[in-house]
Design an enzyme around this catalytic site. Structure first.
Site, PDB file in Angstrom:
ATOM      1  CB  THR A   1      -0.949   0.016   1.220  1.00 35.51           C
ATOM      2  OG1 THR A   1      -1.756   1.205   1.178  1.00 35.51           O
ATOM      3  CG2 THR A   1      -0.202  -0.023   2.532  1.00 35.51           C
TER       4      THR A   1
ATOM      5  CG  HIS B   1       4.702 -11.769  16.745  1.00 32.50           C
ATOM      6  ND1 HIS B   1       5.640 -12.703  16.372  1.00 32.50           N
ATOM      7  CD2 HIS B   1       5.307 -11.009  17.688  1.00 32.50           C
ATOM      8  CE1 HIS B   1       6.749 -12.522  17.058  1.00 32.50           C
ATOM      9  NE2 HIS B   1       6.585 -11.505  17.863  1.00 32.50           N
TER      10      HIS B   1
END
Length: 412
Positions: free
Chosen positions: A323, A375
């Site tokens: 992005t 994560h």
């Protein structure tokens, strides 16, 4: 013959759409394949073309949620196409009746101003108590009682002088509009990504001088050779991301329940701003595309998004997202993961800043980059290593992205 127009399926797993805008009115004559409505699904905004020519009768309102296969309008295919509208007939000028002068009305005489007395401006005991409670000075209130005395009603109706937090007559209008189905789905997915992933963001900075040098040297020849396709930054970033994903394949994977799903290809989702909001079309098999191929595909998808022609298939899939908030002036941000992907790279604006180069201070065009990652599946070593690999590719594009032969890489 009356033709029932039903909502076609815009894509797999989509069962409901919303009528965003009718492009025709009830009773209009429409041509076959003419766009008659825009419909929102939870993935894209699509045009609904007329299946035949004829007079249309609408069976749904704007904002209605309709099921796939539901009838939304009728088309009378036997109706004749109306001729052009005739010019409006000129209105005959009516003869005006002769005006007669009305007798002048005597204006009412103004009432004489009340004579001031000792009571003028003096509040009654009840009025004084109210004025004290409202913290209004009696001198700011005009009395209507006998002799100008301030009555209880005067005190009740008196307004205090506006304070810093009191509206003072400025425009305070508001408007409540329903979000489109696409916007609601984007909001739902963003909240889901924040709530259901262990999202972290790591940052780095990139010296854009090497890329600028390559672009300045070859961009004119590139555009001339490849039919107007420009050599932008996105091809360099896509190439750098592909290289980094091959070095750190966990970033190119996603959670699937208790399993990790990995891919031997790279489908890069490119976030672009369209008229209906953010859209994320996919550049398929980016690892197999050249600089020209990447730039051409991004241009094609961006034009389709701008013109409202993007389809669900264009946005389905994707293993990693890029992005570019820098086009809007963003200096730094923490992009939100595009689920079910595990990583998203945020680009930002390019600012000339002083940096240390070989022990000396130099001015270079610098860009901050950010990697948000899940994560649960990507550890710190992989995330930091991935972003460093992106930085290395961008700061040494000729060697790492072009195999030391920029003319060949750019197909010049």
């Amino acid at each position: 013959m009356i033709l029932e127009m039903k909502v076609p399926s815009p894509g797999e797993s989509i069962t409901e759409v919303e009528i965003a805008t009718w492009l025709v009115k009830d009773g209009d004559y429409v041509e076959k394949d003419q766009a008659i409505a825009e419909v929102d699904s939870d993935k894209a905004t699509l045009e609904l073309p007329a299946e035949a020519s004829g007079v249309i009768t609408l069976k749904a309102e704007e904002g209605d949620a309709v099921q796939v296969g539901q009838v939304v309008c009728l088309i009378d295919t036997g109706a004749a196409k109306p001729d052009g509208a005739a010019a409006p007939a000129k209105e005959e000028k009516k003869e005006e009746a002769p005006k007669t002068e009305e007798p002048k009305k005597e204006e009412p005489k103004a009432a004489p101003a009340p004579e001031k007395t000792y009571a003028t401006g003096t509040p009654s005991p009840a009025a004084r108590k109210i004025l004290d409670e409202k913290n209004i000075d009696a001198s700011d209130v005009s009395g209507t009682g006998k002799g100008g005395r301030i009555t209880k009603d005067d005190a009740v109706n008196a307004n205090a002088k506006p304070s810093m937090g009191t509206p003072t007559g400025g425009n305070r209008g508001s408007e409540r509009t329903k979000l489109s189905m696409l916007r609601r789905k984007v909001a739902e997915r963003l909240v889901s990504a924040k709530n259901e992933t262990a999202m972290l963001t790591t940052f780095n900075e990139v010296n854009m001088t090497p890329i600028n040098n390559v672009r300045n040297e070859f961009k004119d020849a590139f555009k001339a050779k490849h039919g107007g396709v420009s050599l932008g930054y996105m091809s360099f970033f896509t190439k750098a991301v592909v290289r980094a994903l091959q070095l750190y394949p966990d970033v190119n994977s996603m959670m699937d329940g208790d399993y990790k799903q990995s891919f031997d290809f790279v489908d890069v989702s490119i976030a672009v701003s369209g008229p209906k909001g953010l859209m994320v079309p996919v550049v398929r098999n980016a690892e197999a595309l050249t600089f020209r191929g990447i730039e051409a595909e991004i241009k094609r998808l961006a034009l389709r998004a701008r013109d409202g022609q993007i389809t669900v298939d264009d946005m389905t899939g994707g293993t990693f997202t890029i992005t570019n908030g820098g086009v809007f002036g963003s200096m730094l941000s923490t992009p939100i993961i595009n689920p079910p992907q595990s990583g998203i790279l945020g680009m930002h604006n390019i600012i000339e800043r002083p940096i240390a180069v070989n022990g000396k201070v130099e001015i270079h065009p610098m860009m901050y980059v950010a990697l948000s990652y899940d994560h649960r599946i990507i550890d710190g070593r992989e995330s930091v290593g991935f972003l460093v690999a992106v930085k290395e590719g961008l700061e040494n594009p000729v060697e790492l992205l072009m195999d030391n032969n920029p003319k060949k890489a750019l197909e010049l």
